[in-house]
Motif scaffolding. Structure first.
Motif, short mmCIF file in Angstrom:
data_model
loop_
_atom_site.label_atom_id
_atom_site.label_comp_id
_atom_site.label_asym_id
_atom_site.label_seq_id
_atom_site.Cartn_x
_atom_site.Cartn_y
_atom_site.Cartn_z
N GLN A 55 54.05 44.78 20.64
CA GLN A 55 52.81 44.81 19.89
C GLN A 55 51.69 45.16 20.87
OE1 GLN A 55 52.57 40.72 18.61
NE2 GLN A 55 51.57 40.07 20.47
N PRO A 56 50.50 45.57 20.36
CA PRO A 56 49.37 45.71 21.28
C PRO A 56 49.07 44.39 21.96
CG PRO A 56 48.89 46.73 19.17
CD PRO A 56 50.17 45.95 18.99
N ASN A 57 48.67 44.44 23.20
CA ASN A 57 48.40 43.23 23.97
C ASN A 57 47.00 43.25 24.55
OD1 ASN A 57 51.21 41.70 24.53
ND2 ASN A 57 51.57 43.89 24.41
N TYR A 58 46.31 42.13 24.43
CA TYR A 58 45.01 41.94 25.06
C TYR A 58 45.18 40.85 26.11
CZ TYR A 58 43.09 44.59 21.16
OH TYR A 58 42.81 45.57 20.24
N TYR A 59 44.75 41.14 27.33
CA TYR A 59 44.91 40.21 28.44
C TYR A 59 43.57 39.72 28.93
CZ TYR A 59 49.77 41.78 28.79
OH TYR A 59 51.09 42.06 28.53
N VAL A 60 43.50 38.44 29.27
CA VAL A 60 42.35 37.85 29.96
C VAL A 60 42.88 37.06 31.15
CG1 VAL A 60 40.90 37.71 27.89
CG2 VAL A 60 42.39 35.79 28.48
N VAL A 61 42.01 36.81 32.10
CA VAL A 61 42.41 36.04 33.27
C VAL A 61 41.33 35.00 33.56
CG1 VAL A 61 41.32 37.67 34.88
CG2 VAL A 61 43.20 36.20 35.67
N SER A 62 41.73 33.86 34.04
CA SER A 62 40.79 32.81 34.44
C SER A 62 41.14 32.35 35.85
CB SER A 62 40.86 31.62 33.48
OG SER A 62 42.13 30.98 33.57
N ALA A 63 40.15 31.74 36.50
CA ALA A 63 40.36 31.18 37.84
C ALA A 63 40.26 29.65 37.75
CB ALA A 63 39.32 31.72 38.81
N GLY A 64 41.11 28.97 38.51
CA GLY A 64 41.09 27.51 38.54
C GLY A 64 40.84 27.00 39.94
N ASP A 65 40.20 25.81 40.04
CA ASP A 65 39.95 25.25 41.37
C ASP A 65 40.87 24.06 41.63
OD1 ASP A 65 38.84 23.04 40.07
OD2 ASP A 65 36.78 23.70 40.38
N ALA A 66 40.73 23.51 42.82
CA ALA A 66 41.61 22.42 43.24
C ALA A 66 41.41 21.15 42.42
CB ALA A 66 41.39 22.13 44.72
N SER A 67 40.29 21.03 41.73
CA SER A 67 40.01 19.84 40.91
C SER A 67 40.51 19.99 39.48
CB SER A 67 38.50 19.56 40.90
OG SER A 67 38.02 19.32 42.23
N GLY A 68 41.10 21.13 39.18
CA GLY A 68 41.63 21.33 37.84
C GLY A 68 40.67 22.00 36.88
N ASN A 69 39.51 22.41 37.38
CA ASN A 69 38.55 23.11 36.52
C ASN A 69 38.98 24.56 36.34
OD1 ASN A 69 36.67 20.84 36.39
ND2 ASN A 69 36.26 21.30 38.55
N GLU A 70 38.73 25.11 35.16
CA GLU A 70 39.12 26.48 34.87
C GLU A 70 37.91 27.27 34.41
OE1 GLU A 70 42.63 28.90 32.37
OE2 GLU A 70 42.32 26.74 32.08
N SER A 71 37.77 28.46 34.90
CA SER A 71 36.63 29.32 34.55
C SER A 71 36.78 29.87 33.13
CB SER A 71 36.54 30.48 35.54
OG SER A 71 37.59 31.40 35.32
N THR A 72 35.70 30.48 32.67
CA THR A 72 35.79 31.21 31.41
C THR A 72 36.67 32.46 31.63
OG1 THR A 72 33.77 32.44 31.95
CG2 THR A 72 33.54 30.44 30.62
N PHE A 73 37.13 33.02 30.52
CA PHE A 73 38.00 34.19 30.61
C PHE A 73 37.23 35.41 31.09
CE2 PHE A 73 40.73 32.38 26.95
CZ PHE A 73 41.48 31.64 27.86
N ALA A 74 37.88 36.21 31.90
CA ALA A 74 37.41 37.55 32.23
C ALA A 74 38.26 38.53 31.42
CB ALA A 74 37.56 37.83 33.72
N GLY A 75 37.61 39.48 30.78
CA GLY A 75 38.32 40.41 29.91
C GLY A 75 37.78 40.32 28.50
N PRO A 76 38.47 40.74 27.48
CA PRO A 76 39.88 41.16 27.53
C PRO A 76 40.06 42.63 27.92
CG PRO A 76 39.10 41.23 25.27
CD PRO A 76 37.95 40.71 26.09
N ILE A 77 41.27 42.92 28.37
CA ILE A 77 41.71 44.28 28.63
C ILE A 77 42.86 44.57 27.68
CG2 ILE A 77 42.85 45.79 30.28
CD1 ILE A 77 41.33 44.37 32.49
#
Length: 277
Positions: A55-77
């Motif tokens: 199927q068509p695919n849309y990808y996003v990526v996030s970054a996480g830190d050592a404390s378990g926090n996760e950034s907002t998504f970058a993308g989609p592509i």
């Protein structure tokens, strides 16, 4: 983003924060999500190779830190597999006619999306826009007059528009030349004319100077084979061997034709599944 074989490779700019723990890649079939992890693994690399689903695919990526926090998504592509395989057969939604295509594509390592006209509805022009640089394989299967919507005029117009805009098509089906002869799609884009069906000749010989040269195709079912005449700019790529069976060649003997113009077409006047491999 690049697609290679049956996978897509993603690359992104490094996160420079000192407490970076890694990145997580998510995938969805829709641009707005919802997104699910493409892999449970958190990667420390700024690139990722993901297996493509059909199927068509849309990808996003996030970054996480050592404390378990996760950034907002970058993308989609967006990534669309370069090949769309259409099951156009209406009788019981039979997938037998596309199995041969699916198997060949998988063995060759090509990524592809699938669409069933019976189960998912008509193919739209917008859907085909994603494949102008790729390939649409349309398996009519067995053209059945009891199912007029199987490959109706509206679907033929959509395919004609796709070709008019430079698309690439591989089309096959039993009795397709007989029932679709003199339709605008066949006359103006495939440039073929029906000659005969049920050709009782089990071998096709590649035409010298074409991509079929040097290759003989053996057929395991003779009932669905049709002979057609290509009309310029179409040409024959394989012709029936008149010495291979009890049938006879009535005209050009063409069983597989092609057009190589501002668009490209390969037309099989029988199901692809009939070819012995």
């Amino acid at each position: 983003t690049t697609g290679t074989g049956a996978a897509v490779s993603l690359d992104w700019a490094d996160n420079t924060e000192v407490d970076l723990a890694g990145y997580r890649v998510y995938r969805s079939a829709a641009a707005g999500g919802p997104f699910s992890p493409a892999s449970p693994v958190v990667t420390l690399n700024s690139d990722y190779v993901a297996v493509v689903v059909n199927q068509p695919n849309y990808y996003v990526v996030s970054a996480g830190d050592a404390s378990g926090n996760e950034s907002t998504f970058a993308g989609p592509i967006k990534f669309v597999a370069p090949i769309l395989l259409v099951n156009g057969y209406f009788v019981k939604g039979d997938y037998g006619y596309v199995d041969a295509y699916r198997s060949a594509l998988q063995q060759l390592g090509y990524a592809f999306a699938e669409w069933s006209v019976l189960a998912q509805g008509p193919v739209s022009a917008g859907m085909l826009d994603d494949y102008h640089d790729g390939l649409v394989i349309w398996s009519i299967g067995y053209f059945h007059p009891q199912f007029p919507d199987q490959f109706n005029a509206a679907q033929q117009i959509v395919l004609a528009g796709y070709l008019a805009n430079g698309g690439n098509l591989m089309l096959s089906g039993a009795y397709s030349a007989f029932y679709l002869d003199e339709t605008p799609l066949f006359t103006d884009y495939l440039h073929v004319q029906h000659v005969a069906y049920n050709v009782d000749l089990p071998q096709l010989i590649g035409v010298p100077g074409t991509f079929g040269e040097g290759l003989t195709l053996n057929m395991h079912f003779l009932g669905y084979l049709s002979e057609v005449d290509p009309v310029a700019p179409a040409a024959a790529a394989w012709t029936f061997d008149s010495a291979s069976g009890n049938g006879q060649v009535l005209s050009s003997g063409a069983g597989i034709t092609f057009v190589d113009a501002n668009y490209k077409v390969v037309y099989l006047a029988f199901p692809f599944a009939d070819i012995d491999v």
